[in-house]
Design an enzyme around this catalytic site. Structure first.
Site, mmCIF file in Angstrom:
data_model
loop_
_atom_site.group_PDB
_atom_site.id
_atom_site.type_symbol
_atom_site.label_atom_id
_atom_site.label_comp_id
_atom_site.label_asym_id
_atom_site.label_seq_id
_atom_site.Cartn_x
_atom_site.Cartn_y
_atom_site.Cartn_z
ATOM 1 N N CYS A 17 9.011 20.730 -14.190
ATOM 2 C CA CYS A 17 9.619 22.019 -14.531
ATOM 3 C C CYS A 17 8.819 23.154 -13.886
ATOM 4 O O CYS A 17 7.788 22.914 -13.257
ATOM 5 C CB CYS A 17 9.669 22.215 -16.052
ATOM 6 S SG CYS A 17 8.043 22.249 -16.827
ATOM 7 N N CYS A 20 5.092 23.511 -14.405
ATOM 8 C CA CYS A 20 4.230 22.611 -13.619
ATOM 9 C C CYS A 20 3.815 23.297 -12.316
ATOM 10 O O CYS A 20 2.624 23.365 -11.983
ATOM 11 C CB CYS A 20 4.949 21.312 -13.289
ATOM 12 S SG CYS A 20 5.371 20.290 -14.707
ATOM 13 N N CYS A 83 -15.122 -6.070 19.766
ATOM 14 C CA CYS A 83 -15.751 -6.943 18.771
ATOM 15 C C CYS A 83 -15.622 -6.310 17.387
ATOM 16 O O CYS A 83 -15.082 -5.210 17.234
ATOM 17 C CB CYS A 83 -17.221 -7.187 19.100
ATOM 18 S SG CYS A 83 -18.222 -5.690 19.005
ATOM 19 N N CYS A 86 -16.600 -2.705 16.644
ATOM 20 C CA CYS A 86 -15.650 -1.655 17.074
ATOM 21 C C CYS A 86 -14.690 -1.335 15.939
ATOM 22 O O CYS A 86 -14.500 -0.171 15.566
ATOM 23 C CB CYS A 86 -14.846 -2.122 18.285
ATOM 24 S SG CYS A 86 -15.797 -2.398 19.782
ATOM 25 N N ASP A 497 9.639 -17.812 -15.346
ATOM 26 C CA ASP A 497 10.807 -17.329 -16.070
ATOM 27 C C ASP A 497 11.815 -18.477 -16.105
ATOM 28 O O ASP A 497 11.828 -19.323 -15.216
ATOM 29 C CB ASP A 497 11.396 -16.119 -15.333
ATOM 30 C CG ASP A 497 12.730 -15.685 -15.906
ATOM 31 O OD1 ASP A 497 12.777 -15.444 -17.124
ATOM 32 O OD2 ASP A 497 13.705 -15.605 -15.141
ATOM 33 N N ASP A 692 12.750 -13.839 -11.033
ATOM 34 C CA ASP A 692 13.789 -13.442 -10.079
ATOM 35 C C ASP A 692 14.564 -12.194 -10.491
ATOM 36 O O ASP A 692 15.357 -11.670 -9.713
ATOM 37 C CB ASP A 692 14.786 -14.593 -9.884
ATOM 38 C CG ASP A 692 15.682 -14.760 -11.112
ATOM 39 O OD1 ASP A 692 15.156 -14.653 -12.247
ATOM 40 O OD2 ASP A 692 16.893 -14.983 -10.947
ATOM 41 N N ASP A 696 11.829 -9.155 -14.901
ATOM 42 C CA ASP A 696 10.573 -9.851 -14.612
ATOM 43 C C ASP A 696 9.576 -8.950 -13.871
ATOM 44 O O ASP A 696 8.408 -9.310 -13.741
ATOM 45 C CB ASP A 696 10.837 -11.100 -13.755
ATOM 46 C CG ASP A 696 11.711 -12.121 -14.445
ATOM 47 O OD1 ASP A 696 11.544 -12.294 -15.662
ATOM 48 O OD2 ASP A 696 12.565 -12.731 -13.782
#
Length: 797
Positions: A17, A20, A83, A86, A497, A692, A696
């Site tokens: 709002c 804020c 290497c 770096c 699940d 799934d 979950d």
């Protein structure tokens, strides 16, 4: 003096709002010299501030107020790293930049992934910072462009190596000819210092110039990398030889000590190692290349009644597409007409083709086997399932596993320490071991510098992560990051699940009893008018058994009880005991069957015609074919398996009994699933959650490792750490096995890389390694680490 004013536009999150935005604005404007204007509608904070105020202070104020700054992911390609020191250096500098919350630089994939605060820092700022460190960077290309550029780079490396070998072979001949046991004749002209100078100089400064450039940039930024070691070692040999050559001028009797062959052969051997390393690293991304080649190149689009071949890039959502037998499904979509079998092995890993007909979803790049399909495009371009898989694999291969931090820390200190050891070695030999012999002292110091290059250490972890995640992708398992690939092998408890994970998530008729042959047609007719989920299962069953509809004159759904229908002027009922009791129908003859089905976790319904019970039908959500074997496999390997469901205890225990699960959480509300995960974690368990559905998602996020079934919802897949493509639950154990094998491979790489350097330095320091032998050994160590990582590709799952 007027302070320089800077301006940033920050995306602020969490404002609800006007108060804020006013609050943020008020607090920021109290900061010395800061002028802020916060817009609630656009969620933007436009801020002017003096140079002495850091953007981190401004962001900190916003965070302290309980709001946030929106972030975005910036993916870059970084060139010039040689290497681990770096990549460590770049990562360290980026993480100190204001506006960057987290930066990860991967040596193997040559990428930088940065989480940045929008408006605080730009992509250009990050690229400029990397280039100031002496490297090159640009926005990440698509994988096909990257592969093409890699091929060009390898071609360039081959040309450089060929020239380096051409110039170095005569010098190598002079070195080998000095071995008395080989009895090779010495060519006098090749022993001339100026002839050797002509051969060595192009190798040192033209072909080897890349090492000087890399060393200069590293030292300018107060760091050291492999280039520093190579430049120091070869320069010492080259310039010492040059000085020796100059001493022959005016003094023909002087016999110079030449090491031109040392510098030239060293550079050649390092280039050999780099080429082998690049070729081997290319093989680590084979999985990604295979996925890219799976993509269809064109599609047959139906427009105005005419079929027209178009490029895959031209296909739009809602386009109608014709797919003929043998063709690839071009994009994700839904079948409108026709039926066929689709080979979905590239997505699910399943070799058996899947039947598809009107209403079924199809996935782009899968293969249409035998029938013509008319389909509607639903996802195209970057939104297809294959594009998502490629993106996840790229991110996983580019991410950094926690174990890699160890090698990064070691590499960061390693090069400076080696330089100090080389200097001490030189003076020890020059003063104590061979007093005054600068040539011998120099040779030993060069060997120390060369043998200590930390390439193998830097490659140890990322190459294994790349191969491991690639192997997983080929088997239908998507790890979303290296950290998940590392954590999965620690899992000792898995919570499944029930609905849609252990079971198919779709009710089917499991049992049907009736002595009247007409009853199935009555069931078909009555249930086809119902909208209840169980009715669909009964209708499908009737169709499979070739039942025919009959005349129905009345239909009534009785909530919580069943249905009532009038068929052929007869009253037909299907439902619970309560429905039968309501119409005073005796069902005692089917009581035993009813109880048996219910004890098995099935939903059983009585069937009555004209006041007499004439049958019973049972419907259940059946267990997936792979569930029992997969769960048994997990338990045999010491992993405790739990099932969690909102179903009643009786049904839950019946399903759990079918698949061999002993621990059941039943009658659990969706919001309570995460609490059960936390309880197990509080007992010291490393918990994986397999689910799934949308319900979950909280549990998947709470678990140490969240595993989503690829046939589930987008929310579950987005929340999880691992996605299993398809429904085969045995892939969960394979994911754990890949994690174990990858971690074992990483530990082997780290052990041998550290052991090699630890053993090689003292051996070189006591003079037992010629510099060219040290160079060959250094190149071999890098290639051996990558080759060991590639062994993961042969793991049997």
């Amino acid at each position: 003096m007027v302070n320089e004013q800077n301006q940033i536009n920050i995306h602020v999150t969490g404002m609800t709002c006007a108060s804020c935005s006013n609050r943020i604005e008020k607090v920021l404007n109290k900061m010395d010299g800061v002028e802020a204007n916060v817009n609630l509608t656009t969620e933007m904070a436009s801020i002017r501030y003096p140079s002495q105020v850091k953007t981190g202070e401004i962001v900190g104020k916003i965070n302290d107020l309980g709001y946030g700054v929106e972030t975005e992911q910036v993916e870059l390609e970084v060139y010039g790293m040689t290497c681990a020191s770096c990549s460590t250096r770049i990562e360290k500098v980026l993480n100190k930049m204001e506006g960057i919350e987290n930066a990860t630089v991967n040596l193997t994939t040559e990428t930088a992934s940065c989480t940045v605060q929008k408006g605080v820092v730009t992509t250009s700022d990050i690229i400029n910072k990397i280039e100031k460190l002496g490297y090159k960077a640009k926005i990440k290309q698509n994988q096909q462009e990257k592969v093409s550029n890699k091929e060009k780079e390898i071609k360039k490396q081959k040309v450089q190596l060929s020239l380096s070998i051409l110039f170095s072979l005569p010098l190598l001949y002079t070195m080998v000819a000095h071995f008395p046991f080989l009895n090779i004749p010495m060519t006098e002209i090749l022993m001339n210092p100026w002839v050797q100078f002509l051969f060595a100089t192009p190798v040192q400064f033209w072909i080897g110039g890349q090492f000087y450039v890399g060393a200069y940039k590293a030292l300018r930024n107060k760091s050291a990398n492999m280039d520093v070691l190579v430049a120091l070692g070869t320069s010492a040999a080259y310039f010492y030889s040059l000085v020796e050559g100059l001493r022959t001028i005016g003094n023909p009797q002087y016999t110079p000590h030449l090491y031109f062959e040392t510098s030239a052969v060293l550079i050649t051997l390092i280039l050999v190692g780099k080429l082998f390393e690049a070729l081997a690293k290319g093989r680590t991304t084979e999985a990604l290349s295979k996925l890219l080649h799976l993509q269809a190149k064109e599609a047959t689009v139906l427009k105005n009644g005419e079929e027209r071949k178009v490029s895959i890039q031209e296909v739009m959502v809602e386009d109608i597409i014709i797919v003929k037998p043998g063709e690839k499904i071009p994009v994700d979509g839904v079948v409108l007409e026709g039926h066929s079998f689709i080979d979905e092995a590239m997505i699910t890993g399943e070799s058996i083709p899947v039947k598809k007909e009107a209403g079924d979803q199809v996935v782009g790049s899968t293969i249409n086997k035998n029938g013509t399909l008319k389909m509607k495009a639903t996802h195209v371009g970057e939104d297809t399932a294959l594009s998502h898989i490629i993106r996840v694999v790229e991110e996983a291969q580019g991410s950094k596993a926690p174990i890699q931090r160890l090698s990064d820390v070691i590499s960061g200190y390693f090069v400076p320490i080696v330089v100090v050891i080389a200097v001490l070695t030189f003076f020890t030999w020059f003063v104590i071991v061979t007093p005054g012999d600068i040539a011998q002292s120099l040779e030993v110091a060069i060997a120390v510098l060369v043998i200590a290059c930390p390439c193998a250490l830097g490659l140890a972890t990322p190459t294994s992560i790349m191969v491991g995640s690639g192997l997983a992708a080929e088997n239908g398992i998507l790890f979303k990051g290296g950290e998940h690939l590392e954590n999965t092998h620690k899992v000792d408890a898995i919570v499944f699940d029930k609905t849609g994970t252990i079971t198919k998530g779709k009710p089917v008729v499991t049992d049907y009893q009736s002595e009247n042959d007409e009853i199935l047609s009555y069931l078909y007719t009555a249930e086809d008018a119902s909208e209840h989920p169980l009715a669909e299962a009964i209708v499908d069953y009737a169709k499979e058994h070739n039942a025919q509809k009959v005349k129905q004159t009345n239909f009534e759904a009785i909530p919580g009880h069943g249905i009532k229908s009038e068929i052929n002027n007869q009253v037909f009922l299907v439902g619970t005991r309560k429905l039968m009791s309501k119409y005073n129908i005796n069902y005692s003859s089917y009581q035993e069957s009813l109880s048996t089905f219910e004890n098995q976790g099935k939903t059983a319904m009585l069937i009555a015609l004209e006041g007499q019970v004439v049958g019973v039908i049972a419907v259940a959500d059946t267990v997936k074919e792979t569930a029992t074997k997969a769960i048994n496999q997990l338990q045999q390997n010491g992993i405790d398996v739990y099932m969690i469901t909102g179903d009643n205890q009786k049904t839950a225990e019946a399903i759990a009994g079918q698949v061999g699960i002993n621990h059941v959480f039943a009658e659990v509300l969706p919001e309570e699933k995460a609490n059960h995960i936390k309880t197990l974690q509080e007992q010291g368990r490393k918990v994986a959650m397999v689910g799934d559905g949308i319900n979950d998602a909280p549990a998947l996020a709470t678990a140490d490792v969240g595993i989503a079934i690829g046939t589930g919802t987008d929310v579950a897949i987005d929340t999880a750490d691992i996605t299993i493509m398809g429904e085969d639950l045995s892939l969960i154990f394979k994911a754990i096995k890949i994690s174990k094998k990858t971690m074992k491979n990483i530990r082997q790489n780290l052990f041998w890389a550290l052991a090699y350097n630890s053993a090689g330095i003292p051996i070189a320091a006591i003079g037992l390694l010629a510099p060219w032998v040290a160079g060959a050994a250094m190149a071999f160590s890098s290639v051996s680490v990558v080759t060991n990582s590639l062994r993961l590709k042969r793991v049997k799952l």
